[in-house]
Design a protein around this motif. Structure first.
Motif, mmCIF file in Angstrom:
data_model
loop_
_atom_site.group_PDB
_atom_site.id
_atom_site.type_symbol
_atom_site.label_atom_id
_atom_site.label_comp_id
_atom_site.label_asym_id
_atom_site.label_seq_id
_atom_site.Cartn_x
_atom_site.Cartn_y
_atom_site.Cartn_z
ATOM 1 N N GLY A 354 0.812 -1.213 0.000
ATOM 2 C CA GLY A 354 0.000 0.000 0.000
ATOM 3 C C GLY A 354 0.842 1.258 0.000
ATOM 4 N N GLU A 355 1.938 1.244 0.773
ATOM 5 C CA GLU A 355 2.815 2.420 0.823
ATOM 6 C C GLU A 355 3.475 2.681 -0.536
ATOM 7 O OE1 GLU A 355 4.020 1.803 5.535
ATOM 8 O OE2 GLU A 355 5.525 1.539 3.959
ATOM 9 N N VAL A 356 3.907 1.613 -1.201
ATOM 10 C CA VAL A 356 4.538 1.761 -2.505
ATOM 11 C C VAL A 356 3.568 2.367 -3.509
ATOM 12 C CG1 VAL A 356 5.467 0.490 -4.484
ATOM 13 C CG2 VAL A 356 6.249 -0.057 -2.169
ATOM 14 N N VAL A 357 2.349 1.848 -3.521
ATOM 15 C CA VAL A 357 1.370 2.311 -4.512
ATOM 16 C C VAL A 357 0.900 3.724 -4.184
ATOM 17 C CG1 VAL A 357 -0.889 1.888 -5.539
ATOM 18 C CG2 VAL A 357 0.650 -0.028 -5.068
ATOM 19 N N ARG A 358 0.534 3.964 -2.936
ATOM 20 C CA ARG A 358 0.042 5.295 -2.574
ATOM 21 C C ARG A 358 1.137 6.357 -2.727
ATOM 22 N NH1 ARG A 358 -3.448 2.193 0.718
ATOM 23 N NH2 ARG A 358 -1.823 1.784 2.263
ATOM 24 N N GLY A 359 2.411 5.920 -2.623
ATOM 25 C CA GLY A 359 3.512 6.849 -2.820
ATOM 26 C C GLY A 359 3.918 7.000 -4.271
ATOM 27 N N ALA A 360 3.198 6.287 -5.172
ATOM 28 C CA ALA A 360 3.486 6.344 -6.613
ATOM 29 C C ALA A 360 4.978 6.135 -6.883
ATOM 30 C CB ALA A 360 3.002 7.672 -7.208
ATOM 31 N N MET A 361 5.546 5.112 -6.242
ATOM 32 C CA MET A 361 6.983 4.853 -6.367
ATOM 33 C C MET A 361 7.303 4.106 -7.659
ATOM 34 S SD MET A 361 7.877 3.607 -2.482
ATOM 35 C CE MET A 361 7.211 4.482 -1.053
ATOM 36 N N GLY A 362 8.418 4.479 -8.279
ATOM 37 C CA GLY A 362 8.930 3.728 -9.401
ATOM 38 C C GLY A 362 9.605 2.461 -8.922
ATOM 39 N N SER A 410 -7.622 6.005 -8.323
ATOM 40 C CA SER A 410 -6.750 7.114 -8.723
ATOM 41 C C SER A 410 -5.314 6.877 -8.272
ATOM 42 C CB SER A 410 -7.272 8.431 -8.142
ATOM 43 O OG SER A 410 -7.324 8.369 -6.728
ATOM 44 N N GLU A 411 -5.148 6.293 -7.075
ATOM 45 C CA GLU A 411 -3.810 5.983 -6.567
ATOM 46 C C GLU A 411 -3.150 4.890 -7.404
ATOM 47 O OE1 GLU A 411 -4.507 6.962 -1.817
ATOM 48 O OE2 GLU A 411 -4.944 4.969 -2.598
ATOM 49 N N PHE A 412 -3.939 3.892 -7.787
ATOM 50 C CA PHE A 412 -3.397 2.811 -8.605
ATOM 51 C C PHE A 412 -2.963 3.330 -9.971
ATOM 52 C CE2 PHE A 412 -2.677 -1.409 -9.999
ATOM 53 C CZ PHE A 412 -3.157 -1.502 -11.296
ATOM 54 N N ASP A 413 -3.780 4.194 -10.570
ATOM 55 C CA ASP A 413 -3.437 4.741 -11.884
ATOM 56 C C ASP A 413 -2.137 5.550 -11.827
ATOM 57 O OD1 ASP A 413 -6.903 5.399 -12.839
ATOM 58 O OD2 ASP A 413 -5.668 3.590 -12.985
ATOM 59 N N ALA A 414 -1.991 6.358 -10.777
ATOM 60 C CA ALA A 414 -0.777 7.164 -10.635
ATOM 61 C C ALA A 414 0.444 6.265 -10.454
ATOM 62 C CB ALA A 414 -0.914 8.127 -9.458
ATOM 63 N N TRP A 415 0.292 5.211 -9.668
ATOM 64 C CA TRP A 415 1.402 4.285 -9.452
ATOM 65 C C TRP A 415 1.779 3.553 -10.744
ATOM 66 C CZ3 TRP A 415 1.102 -1.183 -9.763
ATOM 67 C CH2 TRP A 415 2.286 -1.843 -9.439
ATOM 68 N N GLN A 416 0.785 3.142 -11.524
ATOM 69 C CA GLN A 416 1.087 2.451 -12.776
ATOM 70 C C GLN A 416 1.945 3.315 -13.702
ATOM 71 O OE1 GLN A 416 -2.449 0.916 -14.798
ATOM 72 N NE2 GLN A 416 -1.599 -1.121 -14.423
ATOM 73 N N ARG A 417 1.625 4.583 -13.754
ATOM 74 C CA ARG A 417 2.406 5.481 -14.609
ATOM 75 C C ARG A 417 3.846 5.593 -14.107
ATOM 76 N NH1 ARG A 417 -2.629 8.187 -14.610
ATOM 77 N NH2 ARG A 417 -1.994 9.547 -12.884
ATOM 78 N N ALA A 418 4.014 5.666 -12.781
ATOM 79 C CA ALA A 418 5.357 5.770 -12.213
ATOM 80 C C ALA A 418 6.116 4.449 -12.335
ATOM 81 C CB ALA A 418 5.274 6.194 -10.751
ATOM 82 N N TRP A 419 5.384 3.338 -12.266
ATOM 83 C CA TRP A 419 6.003 2.006 -12.278
ATOM 84 C C TRP A 419 6.557 1.645 -13.652
ATOM 85 C CZ3 TRP A 419 7.447 -1.061 -8.447
ATOM 86 C CH2 TRP A 419 7.695 -2.416 -8.679
ATOM 87 N N GLY A 420 5.888 2.120 -14.679
ATOM 88 C CA GLY A 420 6.400 1.768 -15.993
ATOM 89 C C GLY A 420 5.453 2.096 -17.112
ATOM 90 N N GLY A 421 4.458 2.922 -16.819
ATOM 91 C CA GLY A 421 3.505 3.313 -17.854
ATOM 92 C C GLY A 421 2.315 2.392 -17.898
ATOM 93 N N GLN A 422 1.225 2.906 -18.413
ATOM 94 C CA GLN A 422 -0.016 2.145 -18.564
ATOM 95 C C GLN A 422 0.179 1.042 -19.593
ATOM 96 O OE1 GLN A 422 -2.988 2.769 -16.860
ATOM 97 N NE2 GLN A 422 -3.613 0.822 -17.732
#
Length: 431
Positions: A354-362, A410-422
């Motif tokens: 949860g912390e990784v995703v909510r923090g939009a971490m790469g 919204s948090e998941f979408d932001a994390w996906q972009r930071a993780w490697g794009g949609q």
């Protein structure tokens, strides 16, 4: 209403077998299904076996309210019940329910079994309990709302709120399995969650009532004296807590709490969620009210209100529990044996993901964060395994499974972009 909305609702009623469709196109007609006069109600697998006492209750409460006798609250109905001496369920019934309700698993901390099937339980119990209150969301609608936050357009917002409130209540019961019980903390907070944003007076959430209430289509007049409501509410909690058998506890609470009507509204929902407290704590199969007919449930509750008779509610309780057992036995078999390590560190895994995703971490930032978390919170010999498990969870995270970490879309979408794009819609991982 808009024509499209009307067409959608009619289609849903046909699918739910509440309407029968004949003909097609401009010659289409709809009518109500023909009810058969019988002592059983046919269900997909088996009928409900009504006792003679239950049949008599149904016959009485099916009369018009004008033909039924007005009654008030009888404290003697509660006062006469002595835990360990009186029983709503016979010894044979309690033994039978214990036999079918105990899953084949070693002794585990309270709530372990419910956590294993939580994603299914959230949808099933939220949908069925809401359906019993007249909510028109379908099972698929409920799943989409819980997992993705997608409310159905054109529906009353109250329906979405009701379902989301159930989700919060179930997560509270399962997540706090060691601390919940039949006490003021649990039941008042349970009411506050189930009543959230649904009462005209927001201060009434989690508070015992000070105003008179009425029961629709009933000749029962609930107690009106606030001091007595508070006193009898405490008596219900004490007596329920003193019952040793979890199934007797569940049924007693389903009978007595709605009968007192201690809250402005949402009393029946509290009783259904509360009935699952002893089942969750004892790692028994939960009661999700799968396939319970709304009309028969209403008749069963009216039998308690107007006659102080529990026979119909007991018959329905046993039948509903049998169906829950069959459902979750199949669900657990499909899940396979749980990983003991993941069970042990479930809360820690959930927290760090949860912390990784909510923090939009790469990816690099996430790996460092997981390592730091493990070095602080996990035993040294388990840290490497913990990191591998969390990294696997992050790699497996997709649009269909992130809700279990209490992550918003919204948090998941932001994390996906930071993780490697949609990911493209047709990509294997996005599926």
């Amino acid at each position: 209403m808009p024509l499209r909305t009307l067409q959608y609702r009619i289609k849903q009623l046909v699918m739910q077998q509440c309407l029968v469709k004949q003909g097609s196109r401009r010659w289409t007609t709809y009518h109500l299904p023909v009810e058969r006069e019988t002592n059983t109600v046919s269900q997909p697998d088996e009928p409900i076996a009504f006792s003679n006492e239950s049949t008599a209750i149904r016959a009485y409460v099916r009369q018009s309210p004008a033909a039924r006798e007005p009654v008030g609250y009888h404290h003697s109905f509660l006062d006469a019940y002595q835990p360990g001496i009186n029983f709503y369920l016979s010894l044979r019934e309690r033994t039978y329910l214990a036999k079918i309700g105990k899953p084949p698993m070693a002794d585990q901390p309270a709530g372990t079994y419910a956590k294993q099937i939580l994603h299914r339980l959230l949808i099933d119990l939220s949908w069925n309990s809401s359906r019993l209150e007249g909510n028109t969301y379908s099972l698929l609608d409920t799943k989409r709302l819980i997992q993705f936050g997608n409310a159905v357009e054109g529906r009353d917002p109250v329906e979405a709120q009701m379902i989301l409130n159930h989700k919060d209540a179930i997560e509270f019961l399962v997540g706090q399995a060691n601390d919940i019980g039949f006490n003021r903390f649990t039941i008042l907070n349970l009411h506050a969650m189930l009543a959230n944003n649904l009462l005209a007076n927001s201060r009434a959430q989690g508070q015992l009532r000070y105003i008179p209430v009425g029961i629709e289509r009933s000749t029962f007049y609930p107690l009106e004296v606030p001091q007595l409501i508070a006193e009898y509410f405490e008596q219900i909690l004490m007596k329920t807590a003193a019952i040793n058998d979890p199934f007797e506890q569940a049924l007693f609470f389903m009978v007595q709490l709605p009968y007192l009507q201690p809250f402005d509204d949402v009393n029946r929902r509290v009783s259904r969620m509360g009935a699952n407290i002893p089942l969750i704590k004892h790692n028994l199969v939960p009661l999700s009210f799968t396939d319970v007919p709304r009309d028969i449930y209403t008749e069963a509750v009216l039998g308690v209100y107007e006659m102080n008779r529990i026979d119909l509610l007991k018959d329905l309780f046993i039948w509903a529990y049998e169906r829950s057992v069959r459902r979750y036995t199949a669900v657990r078999q499909s899940l396979g044996a749980p990983d003991p390590f993941r069970l042990t560190y479930r809360d820690a895994i959930q927290a760090v993901v949860g912390e990784v995703v909510r923090g939009a971490m790469g990816r690099k930032e996430a790996i460092m964060h997981v390592a730091d978390y493990a070095s602080i919170h996990i035993e040294p010999t388990e840290q490497e395994h913990f990191r591998e498990v969390v990294e696997d969870e992050l790699l497996a995270l997709h649009a269909g499974n992130f809700a279990r970490y209490q992550i918003r879309p919204s948090e998941f979408d932001a994390w996906q972009r930071a993780w490697g794009g949609q990911l493209p819609h047709n990509h294997p991982r996005s599926q």
